[in-house]
Motif scaffolding. Structure first.
Motif, PDB file in Angstrom:
ATOM      1  N   VAL A   1      -6.671   8.022  -5.717  1.00 36.93           N
ATOM      2  CA  VAL A   1      -7.705   7.922  -4.679  1.00 36.93           C
ATOM      3  C   VAL A   1      -7.884   9.267  -3.971  1.00 36.93           C
ATOM      4  O   VAL A   1      -9.006   9.708  -3.725  1.00 36.93           O
ATOM      5  N   HIS A   2      -6.768   9.945  -3.685  1.00 36.43           N
ATOM      6  CA  HIS A   2      -6.884  11.243  -3.017  1.00 36.43           C
ATOM      7  C   HIS A   2      -7.530  12.296  -3.911  1.00 36.43           C
ATOM      8  O   HIS A   2      -8.190  13.209  -3.435  1.00 36.43           O
ATOM      9  N   VAL A   3      -7.324  12.189  -5.220  1.00 36.38           N
ATOM     10  CA  VAL A   3      -7.848  13.220  -6.122  1.00 36.38           C
ATOM     11  C   VAL A   3      -9.308  12.951  -6.501  1.00 36.38           C
ATOM     12  O   VAL A   3     -10.114  13.869  -6.551  1.00 36.38           O
ATOM     13  N   PHE A   4      -9.641  11.679  -6.752  1.00 38.69           N
ATOM     14  CA  PHE A   4     -10.962  11.385  -7.327  1.00 38.69           C
ATOM     15  C   PHE A   4     -11.910  10.649  -6.382  1.00 38.69           C
ATOM     16  O   PHE A   4     -13.075  10.493  -6.702  1.00 38.69           O
ATOM     17  N   ASN A   5     -11.418  10.145  -5.277  1.00 37.24           N
ATOM     18  CA  ASN A   5     -12.256   9.438  -4.308  1.00 37.24           C
ATOM     19  C   ASN A   5     -13.141   8.371  -4.976  1.00 37.24           C
ATOM     20  O   ASN A   5     -14.357   8.360  -4.822  1.00 37.24           O
TER      21      ASN A   5
ATOM     22  N   ALA B   1      -0.394  -4.319  -5.041  1.00 42.20           N
ATOM     23  CA  ALA B   1      -0.967  -3.001  -5.347  1.00 42.20           C
ATOM     24  C   ALA B   1      -1.942  -2.584  -4.245  1.00 42.20           C
ATOM     25  O   ALA B   1      -1.952  -1.428  -3.811  1.00 42.20           O
ATOM     26  N   ARG B   2      -2.751  -3.533  -3.777  1.00 37.96           N
ATOM     27  CA  ARG B   2      -3.707  -3.229  -2.693  1.00 37.96           C
ATOM     28  C   ARG B   2      -2.957  -2.805  -1.435  1.00 37.96           C
ATOM     29  O   ARG B   2      -3.306  -1.823  -0.781  1.00 37.96           O
ATOM     30  N   GLN B   3      -1.909  -3.571  -1.105  1.00 39.09           N
ATOM     31  CA  GLN B   3      -1.136  -3.287   0.100  1.00 39.09           C
ATOM     32  C   GLN B   3      -0.489  -1.903   0.010  1.00 39.09           C
ATOM     33  O   GLN B   3      -0.567  -1.094   0.932  1.00 39.09           O
ATOM     34  N   SER B   4       0.120  -1.633  -1.148  1.00 40.74           N
ATOM     35  CA  SER B   4       0.835  -0.376  -1.317  1.00 40.74           C
ATOM     36  C   SER B   4      -0.134   0.810  -1.351  1.00 40.74           C
ATOM     37  O   SER B   4       0.137   1.863  -0.766  1.00 40.74           O
ATOM     38  N   ALA B   5      -1.281   0.636  -2.012  1.00 37.74           N
ATOM     39  CA  ALA B   5      -2.265   1.723  -2.048  1.00 37.74           C
ATOM     40  C   ALA B   5      -2.722   2.040  -0.624  1.00 37.74           C
ATOM     41  O   ALA B   5      -2.805   3.204  -0.217  1.00 37.74           O
ATOM     42  N   ARG B   6      -2.977   0.993   0.143  1.00 38.18           N
ATOM     43  CA  ARG B   6      -3.411   1.155   1.532  1.00 38.18           C
ATOM     44  C   ARG B   6      -2.343   1.862   2.369  1.00 38.18           C
ATOM     45  O   ARG B   6      -2.639   2.728   3.188  1.00 38.18           O
ATOM     46  N   ASP B   7      -1.082   1.492   2.127  1.00 40.93           N
ATOM     47  CA  ASP B   7       0.028   2.093   2.878  1.00 40.93           C
ATOM     48  C   ASP B   7       0.238   3.565   2.532  1.00 40.93           C
ATOM     49  O   ASP B   7       0.854   4.289   3.305  1.00 40.93           O
TER      50      ASP B   7
ATOM     51  N   TYR C   1      -9.236   7.165   3.995  1.00 40.21           N
ATOM     52  CA  TYR C   1      -9.485   6.623   2.656  1.00 40.21           C
ATOM     53  C   TYR C   1      -9.384   5.098   2.589  1.00 40.21           C
ATOM     54  O   TYR C   1      -9.779   4.489   1.613  1.00 40.21           O
ATOM     55  N   ARG C   2      -8.781   4.501   3.636  1.00 40.79           N
ATOM     56  CA  ARG C   2      -8.365   3.099   3.531  1.00 40.79           C
ATOM     57  C   ARG C   2      -9.470   2.137   3.122  1.00 40.79           C
ATOM     58  O   ARG C   2      -9.235   1.202   2.377  1.00 40.79           O
ATOM     59  N   ASP C   3     -10.658   2.353   3.641  1.00 39.31           N
ATOM     60  CA  ASP C   3     -11.723   1.395   3.345  1.00 39.31           C
ATOM     61  C   ASP C   3     -12.767   1.973   2.396  1.00 39.31           C
ATOM     62  O   ASP C   3     -13.910   1.526   2.363  1.00 39.31           O
ATOM     63  N   THR C   4     -12.353   2.996   1.615  1.00 36.33           N
ATOM     64  CA  THR C   4     -13.329   3.637   0.730  1.00 36.33           C
ATOM     65  C   THR C   4     -13.301   3.071  -0.683  1.00 36.33           C
ATOM     66  O   THR C   4     -14.131   3.426  -1.507  1.00 36.33           O
ATOM     67  N   PHE C   5     -12.326   2.207  -0.987  1.00 37.74           N
ATOM     68  CA  PHE C   5     -12.184   1.741  -2.368  1.00 37.74           C
ATOM     69  C   PHE C   5     -11.696   0.300  -2.382  1.00 37.74           C
ATOM     70  O   PHE C   5     -11.154  -0.187  -1.392  1.00 37.74           O
ATOM     71  N   ASP C   6     -11.918  -0.379  -3.503  1.00 39.72           N
ATOM     72  CA  ASP C   6     -11.277  -1.675  -3.682  1.00 39.72           C
ATOM     73  C   ASP C   6     -10.599  -1.725  -5.048  1.00 39.72           C
ATOM     74  O   ASP C   6     -10.815  -0.852  -5.891  1.00 39.72           O
ATOM     75  N   ILE C   7      -9.733  -2.705  -5.219  1.00 43.36           N
ATOM     76  CA  ILE C   7      -8.967  -2.864  -6.462  1.00 43.36           C
ATOM     77  C   ILE C   7      -9.299  -4.244  -7.005  1.00 43.36           C
ATOM     78  O   ILE C   7      -9.032  -5.253  -6.347  1.00 43.36           O
ATOM     79  N   VAL C   8      -9.916  -4.289  -8.197  1.00 43.74           N
ATOM     80  CA  VAL C   8     -10.407  -5.568  -8.726  1.00 43.74           C
ATOM     81  C   VAL C   8      -9.946  -5.757 -10.174  1.00 43.74           C
ATOM     82  O   VAL C   8      -9.655  -4.783 -10.871  1.00 43.74           O
ATOM     83  N   PRO C   9      -9.893  -7.012 -10.638  1.00 49.00           N
ATOM     84  CA  PRO C   9      -9.562  -7.230 -12.049  1.00 49.00           C
ATOM     85  C   PRO C   9     -10.721  -6.827 -12.956  1.00 49.00           C
ATOM     86  O   PRO C   9     -11.887  -6.862 -12.541  1.00 49.00           O
ATOM     87  N   ALA C  10     -10.396  -6.438 -14.187  1.00 54.86           N
ATOM     88  CA  ALA C  10     -11.418  -6.085 -15.171  1.00 54.86           C
ATOM     89  C   ALA C  10     -12.254  -7.314 -15.510  1.00 54.86           C
ATOM     90  O   ALA C  10     -11.803  -8.449 -15.345  1.00 54.86           O
ATOM     91  N   ALA C  11     -13.488  -7.076 -15.978  1.00 51.96           N
ATOM     92  CA  ALA C  11     -14.394  -8.196 -16.262  1.00 51.96           C
ATOM     93  C   ALA C  11     -14.555  -8.462 -17.756  1.00 51.96           C
ATOM     94  O   ALA C  11     -14.944  -9.555 -18.145  1.00 51.96           O
TER      95      ALA C  11
END
Ligand SMILES: [Zn+2]
Length: 321
Positions: free
Chosen positions: A253-257, A278-284, A290-300
């Motif tokens: 997230v820090h490298v590619f935003n 994973a969401r919790q740890s990424a946020r931490d 950056y906290r609200d700039t991305f989400d983590i979702v399952p593949a479709a």
């Protein structure tokens, strides 16, 4: 007279066990598909003939229709620019095989080659969970961990086609040994075999679990099933893997935003048992802005992501040229 339909693309997924092919429209509609055994033990020449056969088979379902080209997704490492498959561990006898050139000679069509994780990323970006976004990262968690990065609408391949080896980012210096020989890589902390190993270690420590009376070596699939049945030990093991996955995501997230991180591969069937930690740890682990700039979702697209990506590769490359 009916309008001439726009040209189609053939996509091929070259796997160690199965060889799959599908016919796509530019809009991403899959018109037909087929699957045969790769018979990898027969060596590259026989496999290349089989690829040509499955391509002809799906083309035969749309007779007379123009075909723009053939996209092939192959296990890495792959030299995408030269169309060469290096030496995938699950394809014995393959060493620097000029697959694109060989297929082109057999089929009389342009052939484009891509690494399986990169093309799965392209498939999810164009037709799956990343549709409509410009910056996504796809991570596949299964026996290994791989990925692909779409930045500003383009697939990052790097100088040598080796970009986005997400599984081999160092996460814990001097941590557990990775399959590549280095230590503490994400793959050594969060892949399927690591999850199975951690579960076995927990059982040895005497943690209560539905898996306690299990015979033989455990698999990640069994750990996921136990978690779904309410097993606290299995859930703990998946949460630990999710935690490390989140650390890796924070790095990315820090490298590619990115706007979205898409998690696929067999272990992603664990759903929120893996993704919520994973969401919790990424946020931490990210800086506050950056906290609200991305989400983590399952593949479709599941197992078909690579096929969709191979189709997209044909349309992208031909329209760019
Ligand atoms: Zn590694």
């Amino acid at each position: 007279m009916a309008p001439t339909p726009s040209p189609l693309a053939v996509a091929v997924d070259l796997g160690g066990t199965h060889l799959r092919a599908a016919l796509f429209t530019a809009e991403g509609a899959m018109l037909s598909r087929t699957r045969v055994r790769t018979e990898a033990e027969r060596g590259p020449d026989a496999v290349i003939e089989r690829i040509a056969d499955v391509v002809r088979e799906v083309m035969g379902t749309a007779p007379g229709q123009a075909i723009m080209g053939v996209g092939v997704t192959a296990p890495g490492p792959v030299d995408e620019k030269r169309g060469v498959v290096a030496s995938p561990p699950n394809l014995p006898g393959w060493a620097d095989v000029p697959l694109a050139e060989r297929l082109q000679a057999l089929l009389g069509l342009p052939v484009f080659l891509g690494n399986d994780a990169n093309l799965a990323a392209l498939g999810e970006y164009r037709y799956g969970a990343g549709k409509g976004l410009d910056d996504i990262i796809y991570i596949t968690v299964s026996t290994g961990i791989g990925g692909g990065i779409i930045s500003n609408g383009r697939l990052l391949t790097g100088a040598h086609g080796m970009a986005a080896e997400i599984g081999h980012m160092p996460i814990v210096p001097d941590g557990p040994l990775c399959g590549c020989g280095q230590r503490g890589h994400l793959e050594a902390l969060a892949s399927g075999p690591n999850i199975a190993r951690e579960a076995e270690a927990a059982l040895k420590r005497g943690w209560p679990s539905l898996l306690a009376n299990h015979d033989g070596p455990l698999t990640a699939v069994e750990v996921v099933q136990a978690a779904q049945q309410g097993d606290a030990t299995a859930r703990h093991v998946l949460a630990r893997a999710g935690h490390y996955l989140g650390v890796g995501i924070a790095l990315l997230v820090h490298v590619f935003n990115p706007q979205r991180i898409i998690v696929g591969g067999g272990v992603s069937n664990a759903g929120d048992f893996l993704l919520e930690p994973a969401r919790q740890s990424a946020r931490d682990h990210v800086m506050k802005p950056y906290r609200d700039t991305f989400d983590i979702v399952p593949a479709a697209l599941g197992d078909d992501a690579g096929l969709y990506g191979a189709g997209a590769l044909v349309f992208d490359t031909c329209s760019a040229g």
